[in-house]
Every structure is written in C-alpha cells, then in structure tokens.
Design a protein around this motif. Structure first.
Motif, PDB file in Angstrom:
ATOM      1  N   LEU A 126       0.823  -1.207   0.000  1.00 50.66           N
ATOM      2  CA  LEU A 126       0.000   0.000   0.000  1.00 50.66           C
ATOM      3  C   LEU A 126       0.863   1.265   0.000  1.00 50.66           C
ATOM      4  N   ARG A 127       1.965   1.224   0.742  1.00 50.12           N
ATOM      5  CA  ARG A 127       2.884   2.377   0.701  1.00 50.12           C
ATOM      6  C   ARG A 127       3.462   2.546  -0.706  1.00 50.12           C
ATOM      7  N   ARG A 128       3.784   1.421  -1.353  1.00 50.39           N
ATOM      8  CA  ARG A 128       4.327   1.465  -2.704  1.00 50.39           C
ATOM      9  C   ARG A 128       3.315   2.070  -3.684  1.00 50.39           C
ATOM     10  N   LEU A 129       2.066   1.613  -3.586  1.00 47.82           N
ATOM     11  CA  LEU A 129       1.031   2.128  -4.475  1.00 47.82           C
ATOM     12  C   LEU A 129       0.763   3.609  -4.223  1.00 47.82           C
ATOM     13  N   THR A 130       0.804   4.016  -2.980  1.00 42.76           N
ATOM     14  CA  THR A 130       0.604   5.436  -2.665  1.00 42.76           C
ATOM     15  C   THR A 130       1.701   6.287  -3.290  1.00 42.76           C
ATOM     16  N   ALA A 131       2.943   5.825  -3.159  1.00 42.72           N
ATOM     17  CA  ALA A 131       4.054   6.568  -3.762  1.00 42.72           C
ATOM     18  C   ALA A 131       3.912   6.634  -5.281  1.00 42.72           C
ATOM     19  N   LEU A 132       3.504   5.528  -5.898  1.00 41.84           N
ATOM     20  CA  LEU A 132       3.299   5.517  -7.343  1.00 41.84           C
ATOM     21  C   LEU A 132       2.206   6.492  -7.753  1.00 41.84           C
ATOM     22  N   PHE A 133       1.133   6.528  -6.982  1.00 40.96           N
ATOM     23  CA  PHE A 133       0.026   7.426  -7.324  1.00 40.96           C
ATOM     24  C   PHE A 133       0.462   8.881  -7.239  1.00 40.96           C
ATOM     25  N   VAL A 134       1.189   9.234  -6.200  1.00 39.17           N
ATOM     26  CA  VAL A 134       1.660  10.615  -6.054  1.00 39.17           C
ATOM     27  C   VAL A 134       2.615  10.975  -7.194  1.00 39.17           C
ATOM     28  N   LEU A 135       3.550  10.080  -7.484  1.00 33.83           N
ATOM     29  CA  LEU A 135       4.459  10.317  -8.609  1.00 33.83           C
ATOM     30  C   LEU A 135       3.681  10.469  -9.912  1.00 33.83           C
ATOM     31  N   GLY A 136       2.659   9.642 -10.095  1.00 31.16           N
ATOM     32  CA  GLY A 136       1.881   9.687 -11.322  1.00 31.16           C
ATOM     33  C   GLY A 136       1.112  10.980 -11.476  1.00 31.16           C
ATOM     34  N   VAL A 137       0.523  11.467 -10.399  1.00 32.31           N
ATOM     35  CA  VAL A 137      -0.210  12.734 -10.464  1.00 32.31           C
ATOM     36  C   VAL A 137       0.733  13.884 -10.823  1.00 32.31           C
ATOM     37  N   CYS A 138       1.873  13.932 -10.180  1.00 29.78           N
ATOM     38  CA  CYS A 138       2.859  14.981 -10.496  1.00 29.78           C
ATOM     39  C   CYS A 138       3.334  14.864 -11.944  1.00 29.78           C
ATOM     40  N   HIS A 139       3.557  13.652 -12.390  1.00 31.06           N
ATOM     41  CA  HIS A 139       3.994  13.410 -13.767  1.00 31.06           C
ATOM     42  C   HIS A 139       2.944  13.892 -14.764  1.00 31.06           C
ATOM     43  N   ALA A 140       1.671  13.549 -14.502  1.00 32.27           N
ATOM     44  CA  ALA A 140       0.598  13.908 -15.427  1.00 32.27           C
ATOM     45  C   ALA A 140       0.389  15.413 -15.505  1.00 32.27           C
ATOM     46  N   VAL A 141       0.475  16.085 -14.392  1.00 34.12           N
ATOM     47  CA  VAL A 141       0.206  17.529 -14.364  1.00 34.12           C
ATOM     48  C   VAL A 141       1.393  18.331 -14.889  1.00 34.12           C
TER      49      VAL A 141
END
Length: 427
Positions: A126-141
């Motif tokens: 879950l920590r891994r997925l959370t980090a991926l999601f945050v990285l992904g949002v920053c990447h997309a924006v």
C-alpha cells in the motif's frame, strides 16, 4: 490530445528488491545462478518495453495534433505518413502490456520477499502504491498527461485483493477481460453505425490542436494549464481502453510467476517459438487495421471496431515481442543486447520519468518549445538517441549505486527504511 497507451510499472531493482536473495556460501551458489539469469531476463524485457513506450509517448509530446484524429498539417508527406503508420502498427497499445505483465510477475516476487523478511506485505504494498500514485499525479500535471503510474496504483489495489487467485483462474479472467473489452468496442461500433452518428469535426478539432500547441509553447503556467485541460480525455481513455487490458496483463504475469516461467525459460523454448509464429502475423494484422482506422477514419464506427480488434490482437504482438527478447537474452546468446537493455530496465521508473522530463524540455515552453516543429522521422531519431543515452547512463550509474534514484525513493517508502545509496565497494 489523448495520451499514448503506455507506461511502466514500478521497476524493482535487481537482487533483493525483487525478493531474490543474493545468496552466500557454497550452499547458496546453485540457487543464485538461475536467480541472476531471471533478473537479467526481466530487466532486459523491461528495458525493451521502456524503449517502445518512449517511441509512442514522444509522438504525443512532439505534436498536439497526434491522437486528435488529425495530423499536423505541416508534416503531411508520404514519409511522415509512413512513420505514423509504422508507429501505430508496431508500438501503440502494445508496450504498456509488457510493463503490465512484468508488474504482475514482480508482485509475486515482492510477496515472497516480504514473507522471507517476516514482514507484513499489505502495508508495504500500500505504501508502494501510494508513492506511485503521487508520482503519477505529479507526472501527469507537470510533464505528460498520458501517465500510467496512477492507473497502476489503482489497479494494484484490485490485484492485492485477488492475490490468492489460482494461476488457471487468473488466465481465464485475463482472457475474458480482453474478449469482453473487444466485444464492447464492437457493440459500440454497431450502435454508432446504426444511429448514423460519429465522425470528426475537422475545423473544431484543428482549432483545439492549434490552441493546445500555442499553450504548450508558453510559460510553465500555460503548459500545466494545457495538461489539465487534456486530463479528462486521458482519464476516459485510461478507464475504458487501457485499464482492462493492463489488469488482464497483471493477471497473466501473476500466473506466469506462480509457474516460475522466468526461472525455467529453457523448458519453454518451443512455446516461445509458437508465440512468435502466432503473435507476429496476427498482431501485426490487427495493428494494421488499428492504424488504418485511426489515421484514415477517425471518429467513425470503423475506428471503434478497430479498437476492439486491437484489444484482441495487441496482446499477441506484445507476447511475440517478449518471446523474441527472452530468446535473444538466453544465456549464450546476444549478450550485447542484454548488456544494453538490462541496465535501463533496472532503472525503469527513473528512466520513464526522465524521458518525460527531457521531452518536456525539448518540446514545451519549459525549454526549446519545439512542439509541432519537428517532423515524425526526426522525432523517432530523438527517441532512439535518448534511449541509448539512458541505457549508457544507467549502466554507469549502477556501477556505483544499487538502485536508480527514483527506485531508491520508492524502495525507501515501500520498506519504510533508508536503503543504501552506494554499493559497498563503489569508489
């Protein structure tokens, strides 16, 4: 503009980060050799997928017209059209499936690693997925709206919930997802055809593409605004096209991992050949239908039907690519290929985000603002040169460091501890 259908899963570094013990002493030596071979195969395959993702994503970053149904009016020669056809047939909607397969395969390795470490797996993941999601949002924006990390983070929750599924059941569910998604597009195509709807408004589409081009050539605020305006279309594509196929590939990777395919690759030589003989002709034929519909008949019921064809045939082409790479990097064959691809594959997440950063500096107002100013063939050349530089830089970096920079950060968050930054024997 819609996103490229690609993006990497979290790349685990070779060795213990994949749940593979390094081994020590004479008793551990026999087990260590096949583990190292497996790591090289997976990293080489991941590096190859990274190259394919770049060849797709860069086309969207280089032109605001790409993906709208219209092609940039400044580049309409036969050569430009040929490059677009080749990209659509060979790369689009194929390489994110390879990453998704490896995500599912690595999931089991991470689960086994947590068990050996007597650590609770669910909080780690879950920590891994959370980090991926945050990285992904920053990447997309900030860099590229066609991000895949957020999708993997959400789908990872479903994978976690069904992690005890039997391999045969996982394969059946995966096949059902591909078939049902393809049938869904066929039904949509039929409904659109019977209603007489669909089609593309060339004038309105061209106006939107020109406005997006100007926004992407502006300052940082203008670039981010352009990305935010593209996100609703991106989310629609991810949910209805990419997500079902990605999760199906997750399940195939999970099943393959349970059967130890990478560990006993020599036992599957005949199967790999059959995959090549079937996957290339069927996958390329489906890719040709997809490319023709997307480039010549955008917005039509034919394009919807072609999307269904691609959903059904792209996995076969992706599997043929994987079989080819795995046969090439088999011990005793094509060591130079493995030496080029594997280091890039060990640093997939760093390289994936780095690709978007460099392309943003090249094509948007963050830097040279070359969006809409580079023909398709030089864009391909830029992608190949960038990947080669990343492969060489990855090899050099990994001489001193056990993980790539972003992989190091992801590992730190996943395990809630500070991993080593340098190798113990690094100068």
């Amino acid at each position: 503009m819609t996103p490229a259908t690609g993006g990497p899963p979290p790349a685990h570094p070779a060795g213990t980060s994949a749940g593979i013990p390094a081994g020590s002493g004479p008793e551990a030596a026999p087990a260590a050799a096949p583990d190292r071979a497996r790591i090289v195969r997976m990293d080489a395959l991941r590096g190859f997928a990274l190259l394919g993702i770049l060849l797709v994503n860069i086309t969207y970053l280089a032109s605001a017209y790409h993906g709208t149904g219209l092609e940039d009016p400044g580049f309409d020669s036969a050569l430009d059209t040929g490059v677009r056809y080749a990209t659509a047939i060979l790369f689009e909607a194929k390489f994110f499936l390879l990453f998704s397969f490896l995500f599912g395969y690595s999931f089991t390795l991470q689960l086994n690693s947590a068990e050996r470490a007597a650590a609770r797996f669910t909080p780690r993941f879950l920590r891994r997925l959370t980090a991926l999601f945050v990285l992904g949002v920053c990447h997309a924006v900030l860099l590229f709206p066609g991000d895949i990390l957020t999708t993997y983070a959400v789908l990872g929750l479903i994978l976690l919930a069904v992690r005890r599924v039997q391999p045969r059941t996982a394969v059946r569910i995966a096949v059902a997802l591909f078939v049902l998604t393809a049938l869904g597009y066929a039904l949509l195509a039929l409904a659109q055809h019977l209603s007489g709807g669909g089609g593309l408004d060339p004038a309105a589409t061209a106006d939107r593409a020109r406005a997006a081009t100007e926004a992407l050539r502006g300052d940082a605020g203008s670039v981010i605004g352009a990305h935010l305006r593209q996100l609703p279309d991106v989310v629609f594509l991810l949910v209805f096209f990419q997500a079902p196929a990605a999760f199906a590939a997750f399940l195939l990777g999970l099943a393959a991992s349970r059967h130890g395919v990478m560990e006993r690759l020599a036992d599957h030589e005949q199967a790999l050949r059959r995959i090549q003989w079937t996957g290339f002709p069927v996958g390329l034929a489906g890719g040709a239908v997809y490319a023709h519909a997307s480039l010549e008949h955008p917005g039509s019921s034919y394009q919807l039907l072609a999307l269904g064809v691609d959903v059904a045939t792209a996995p076969l082409l992706a599997a043929a690519y994987a079989a080819t790479v795995l046969r090439l990097v088999h011990p005793g064959r094509a060591r130079r290929t493995a030496a080029l691809l594997a280091p890039a594959g060990r640093m997939t997440l760093t390289n994936y985000l780095g690709q978007s950063l460099i392309c943003a500096l090249l094509f948007t107002g963050y830097g040279a603002a070359l969006v809409g100013r580079v023909p398709p063939l030089p864009v391909v050349g830029i992608a190949l040169a960038l990947f080669l530089c990343q492969a060489l830089a990855s090899r050099r970096w990994l001489r001193r460091h056990p993980y790539g920079p972003v992989e190091w950060l992801l590992r730190a968050v996943t395990n809630a501890t500070r991993p080593p930054w340098r190798k113990p024997d690094a100068p």
